[in-house]
Design a protein around this motif. Structure first.
Motif, PDB file in Angstrom:
ATOM      1  N   PRO A   1       0.903  -1.075   0.216  1.00 33.09           N
ATOM      2  CA  PRO A   1       0.126   0.151  -0.044  1.00 33.09           C
ATOM      3  C   PRO A   1       0.986   1.231  -0.062  1.00 33.09           C
ATOM      4  CG  PRO A   1      -0.048  -0.946   1.999  1.00 33.09           C
ATOM      5  CD  PRO A   1       0.811  -2.002   1.316  1.00 33.09           C
ATOM      6  N   PRO A   2       0.521   2.315  -0.895  1.00 38.22           N
ATOM      7  CA  PRO A   2       1.386   3.340  -0.630  1.00 38.22           C
ATOM      8  C   PRO A   2       1.318   4.184   0.632  1.00 38.22           C
ATOM      9  CG  PRO A   2      -0.846   3.827  -1.591  1.00 38.22           C
ATOM     10  CD  PRO A   2      -0.805   2.625  -1.295  1.00 38.22           C
ATOM     11  N   ARG A   3       2.545   4.636   0.999  1.00 37.23           N
ATOM     12  CA  ARG A   3       2.940   5.298   2.348  1.00 37.23           C
ATOM     13  C   ARG A   3       2.273   6.641   2.493  1.00 37.23           C
ATOM     14  NH1 ARG A   3       9.323   4.550   3.219  1.00 37.23           N
ATOM     15  NH2 ARG A   3       9.375   2.330   3.162  1.00 37.23           N
ATOM     16  N   ARG A   4       1.668   6.850   3.808  1.00 37.12           N
ATOM     17  CA  ARG A   4       1.056   8.070   4.005  1.00 37.12           C
ATOM     18  C   ARG A   4       2.141   9.089   4.506  1.00 37.12           C
ATOM     19  NH1 ARG A   4      -3.755   6.263   8.057  1.00 37.12           N
ATOM     20  NH2 ARG A   4      -4.117   4.458   6.952  1.00 37.12           N
ATOM     21  N   GLY A   5       1.917  10.268   4.019  1.00 38.07           N
ATOM     22  CA  GLY A   5       2.863  11.193   4.162  1.00 38.07           C
ATOM     23  C   GLY A   5       4.055  11.539   3.197  1.00 38.07           C
ATOM     24  N   SER A   6       4.041  10.646   2.345  1.00 37.54           N
ATOM     25  CA  SER A   6       5.234  10.862   1.343  1.00 37.54           C
ATOM     26  C   SER A   6       4.401  11.326  -0.106  1.00 37.54           C
ATOM     27  CB  SER A   6       5.984   9.503   1.032  1.00 37.54           C
ATOM     28  OG  SER A   6       6.602   8.783   2.059  1.00 37.54           O
TER      29      SER A   6
END
Length: 170
Positions: free
Chosen positions: A165-170
């Motif tokens: 899953p895509p990282r949060r905050g990047s």
């Protein structure tokens, strides 16, 4: 001198005809054609072109060699049929070699069977003292899988990259 009496029928011609051997080329040609038909039947209906090629080869061969040529065709048809059977027998093995899951099962079943056998007769101590024997069994079957994949030029499908899953905050 006494004169020879003329016979009312061709006696010597009949004797010549009676004591001459049968015509073997005709019999051999007949036997060759029959053997060629047998070879075509053994080879199967999927090889009809081969049957017509064999008939042409038999027609061009010398008369005294037709039986030998036709016997060679029967042997070739038997070899073709044996290769068909071998291909049919290799299909399940190729399926196992091409599947990661099935090949892992083939490695795991004998290894687990040895572990269960050792546990049943000697307990946990037997399993731990014979761990290298268990590893040899697993490695041997894994080696057979690798050798089979190399020999048959079969490879399992490439593994897909795990989706993250895509990282949060990047």
């Amino acid at each position: 001198m006494k004169e020879e009496v003329a016979l009312p029928f061709p006696f010597f011609d009949i004797l010549d005809w009676f004591f001459t051997p049968a015509k073997p080329p005709r019999r051999r040609a007949w036997a060759g054609r029959r053997l060629c038909g047998l070879a075509g039947g053994i080879a199967g209906s999927s090889r009809a072109a081969l049957r017509s090629d064999w008939s042409a080869v038999l027609a061009e061969s010398p008369t005294d060699e037709t039986v030998r040529t036709a016997m060679g065709m029967v042997v070739a048809a038997l070899r073709l049929r044996a290769s068909d059977i071998a291909k049919a027998c290799w299909r399940p093995a190729d399926h196992v070699l091409a599947s990661r899951t099935l090949s892992n099962i083939v490695v795991a079943i004998p290894t687990v069977a040895v572990m269960v056998m050792l546990f049943r007769y000697q307990g946990c101590v037997g399993v731990l003292t014979n761990i290298e024997s268990i590893a040899v069994v697993g490695a041997a079957f894994r080696g057979l899988i690798v050798l089979g994949r190399w020999w048959r030029a079969v490879a399992p499908p490439e593994r897909e990259a795990p989706c993250r899953p895509p990282r949060r905050g990047s």
